[in-house]
Design an enzyme around this catalytic site. Sequence first.
Site, PDB file in Angstrom:
ATOM      1  N   HIS A  50       0.806  -1.220   0.000  1.00  0.00           N
ATOM      2  CA  HIS A  50       0.000   0.000   0.000  1.00  0.00           C
ATOM      3  C   HIS A  50       0.839   1.269   0.000  1.00  0.00           C
ATOM      4  O   HIS A  50       0.296   2.366   0.143  1.00  0.00           O
ATOM      5  CB  HIS A  50      -0.926   0.014   1.220  1.00  0.00           C
ATOM      6  CG  HIS A  50      -1.990  -1.041   1.186  1.00  0.00           C
ATOM      7  ND1 HIS A  50      -2.982  -1.067   0.233  1.00  0.00           N
ATOM      8  CD2 HIS A  50      -2.206  -2.119   1.981  1.00  0.00           C
ATOM      9  CE1 HIS A  50      -3.773  -2.107   0.447  1.00  0.00           C
ATOM     10  NE2 HIS A  50      -3.321  -2.764   1.492  1.00  0.00           N
ATOM     11  N   ARG A  75       7.064  -6.293   3.340  1.00  0.00           N
ATOM     12  CA  ARG A  75       5.802  -6.853   2.879  1.00  0.00           C
ATOM     13  C   ARG A  75       5.732  -6.661   1.371  1.00  0.00           C
ATOM     14  O   ARG A  75       5.665  -5.540   0.877  1.00  0.00           O
ATOM     15  CB  ARG A  75       4.591  -6.206   3.543  1.00  0.00           C
ATOM     16  CG  ARG A  75       3.279  -6.837   3.021  1.00  0.00           C
ATOM     17  CD  ARG A  75       2.067  -6.466   3.828  1.00  0.00           C
ATOM     18  NE  ARG A  75       1.652  -5.077   3.625  1.00  0.00           N
ATOM     19  CZ  ARG A  75       0.525  -4.555   4.134  1.00  0.00           C
ATOM     20  NH1 ARG A  75      -0.280  -5.308   4.890  1.00  0.00           N
ATOM     21  NH2 ARG A  75       0.228  -3.290   3.928  1.00  0.00           N
ATOM     22  N   ASP A  89      16.414 -11.173  -3.538  1.00  0.00           N
ATOM     23  CA  ASP A  89      17.709 -10.860  -4.134  1.00  0.00           C
ATOM     24  C   ASP A  89      18.215  -9.484  -3.723  1.00  0.00           C
ATOM     25  O   ASP A  89      19.433  -9.238  -3.737  1.00  0.00           O
ATOM     26  CB  ASP A  89      17.636 -10.960  -5.654  1.00  0.00           C
ATOM     27  CG  ASP A  89      17.715 -12.393  -6.159  1.00  0.00           C
ATOM     28  OD1 ASP A  89      18.030 -13.296  -5.366  1.00  0.00           O
ATOM     29  OD2 ASP A  89      17.455 -12.610  -7.360  1.00  0.00           O
ATOM     30  N   GLU A 154      -6.035 -12.405   6.237  1.00  0.00           N
ATOM     31  CA  GLU A 154      -6.839 -11.180   6.191  1.00  0.00           C
ATOM     32  C   GLU A 154      -8.273 -11.416   5.732  1.00  0.00           C
ATOM     33  O   GLU A 154      -8.972 -10.458   5.397  1.00  0.00           O
ATOM     34  CB  GLU A 154      -6.186 -10.181   5.231  1.00  0.00           C
ATOM     35  CG  GLU A 154      -4.731  -9.890   5.533  1.00  0.00           C
ATOM     36  CD  GLU A 154      -4.130  -8.914   4.555  1.00  0.00           C
ATOM     37  OE1 GLU A 154      -4.378  -7.698   4.702  1.00  0.00           O
ATOM     38  OE2 GLU A 154      -3.415  -9.354   3.640  1.00  0.00           O
ATOM     39  N   ASP A 180      -8.375  -5.587   6.580  1.00  0.00           N
ATOM     40  CA  ASP A 180      -9.023  -6.364   5.524  1.00  0.00           C
ATOM     41  C   ASP A 180      -9.897  -7.471   6.099  1.00  0.00           C
ATOM     42  O   ASP A 180     -10.918  -7.821   5.508  1.00  0.00           O
ATOM     43  CB  ASP A 180      -7.980  -6.944   4.574  1.00  0.00           C
ATOM     44  CG  ASP A 180      -7.490  -5.915   3.566  1.00  0.00           C
ATOM     45  OD1 ASP A 180      -8.322  -5.415   2.788  1.00  0.00           O
ATOM     46  OD2 ASP A 180      -6.292  -5.615   3.548  1.00  0.00           O
TER      47      ASP A 180
END
Length: 263
Positions: A50, A75, A89, A154, A180
């Site tokens: 977000h 996240r 990576d 969620e 959520d």
Amino acid sequence: MPIHLTPTFRERLAAADRPLVGGWVCSGSPVMAEVMAGGGLDVLLIDMEHAPNGLESVLAQLHAASGYEVTPIVRVPSADPVIIKQVLDLGAQNILVPMVSTAQEARDVAAAAQYPPAGRRGIGSALARSGRWSRVPEYLARGAEHVSVFVQIETVEGVENAETIAGVDGIDGIFLGPSDLSASMGLLGQQTHPDVVAAVERSFAAGRAVGVPVGVNAFDPATAKAYLEAGASWILVGADVSLAARGVERLAAEFIPSSPAGA
């Protein structure tokens, strides 16, 4: 010269004698990441779902946090295996994957984060910060030791499947997202509704039943403390953007009585 990576969040949780407490970096700013990293929190959650973050800005925030004791987690925006590969990576040792509602989705996430034959993570550590350009001894052979993987529950379906999700090999813990989850329950915007809190606590019990750590997002102090009492292993209690917004509003209310914040 051989380089040894820092302990993963999985290892830090296992060694902790108290719940770990963290905050979000949602601004996309490495400056704010460093401000948050140096503030005494245990955990720094860098958000790609977000927040206005791409690979370059996440890398800059990992650099900014690297001089502090805080443990960074990224996240990712989705369970896309390509994104998971790219973020790992970059040198992120800890990832959180949102919107995981079934054990199969959790297995797919675990596979994306592990090298073959256990998983399907692409091989590129010699070219990447993850293995410090071949300076971490046996990075490929020991890749799973250097990465911890958490999934975010969620949805109502996720709560119902919490125990099987938490029990998936390669998943190191579950994290509850009440925002959520409340929407999934038909209670949009009511993260502290008793039914939402009860669903979170049921998921805590499911995670503990299979021996994995459980975490939750809770910006309301009373709710956060209740979740800690209910057995949360880790908790996120604020975000850089929210802290800045409320701080500016307090200044405006104090010095400009007619401002919207002070009205």
